[in-house]
Design a protein around this motif. Structure first.
Motif, mmCIF file in Angstrom:
data_model
loop_
_atom_site.group_PDB
_atom_site.id
_atom_site.type_symbol
_atom_site.label_atom_id
_atom_site.label_comp_id
_atom_site.label_asym_id
_atom_site.label_seq_id
_atom_site.Cartn_x
_atom_site.Cartn_y
_atom_site.Cartn_z
ATOM 1 N N LYS A 203 37.599 35.961 46.915
ATOM 2 C CA LYS A 203 36.215 35.631 46.571
ATOM 3 C C LYS A 203 36.159 34.731 45.345
ATOM 4 N N ASP B 188 37.344 31.280 46.372
ATOM 5 C CA ASP B 188 36.360 30.615 47.210
ATOM 6 C C ASP B 188 35.159 30.113 46.405
ATOM 7 N N SER B 189 34.911 30.722 45.260
ATOM 8 C CA SER B 189 33.754 30.320 44.467
ATOM 9 C C SER B 189 34.075 29.190 43.493
ATOM 10 N N ARG C 44 41.097 40.774 48.326
ATOM 11 C CA ARG C 44 39.731 40.436 48.727
ATOM 12 C C ARG C 44 38.957 39.863 47.534
ATOM 13 N N ASP C 45 39.040 40.530 46.386
ATOM 14 C CA ASP C 45 38.333 40.059 45.197
ATOM 15 C C ASP C 45 38.891 38.727 44.703
#
Length: 59
Positions: free
Chosen positions: A47, A50-51, A43-44
């Motif tokens: 993220k 995605d950034s 999950r991290d």
């Protein structure tokens, strides 16, 4: 990421596994904690990916 106490527990179970071995209940707990750790990591990491913004420097 997981709370420090859960990471410490994962490490404690891993160490015990290498020395004296784990009970069946501890094996189940270890597997559940490892799964939770992997889910949090993915999950991290997602993220972070995605950034990321890709900039084309050719133009």
């Amino acid at each position: 990421m997981l709370p420090k106490d859960k990471i410490d527990r994962i490490n404690a179970l891993a160490k015990k596994s290498k020395t004296v071995g784990l009970t069946d209940a501890e094996k189940v707990e270890q597997q559940a904690l490892r799964q939770e750790y992997l889910e949090a990591f993915r999950r991290d990491f997602r993220k972070t990916l995605d950034s990321i913004e890709i900039v084309d420097m050719k133009h």
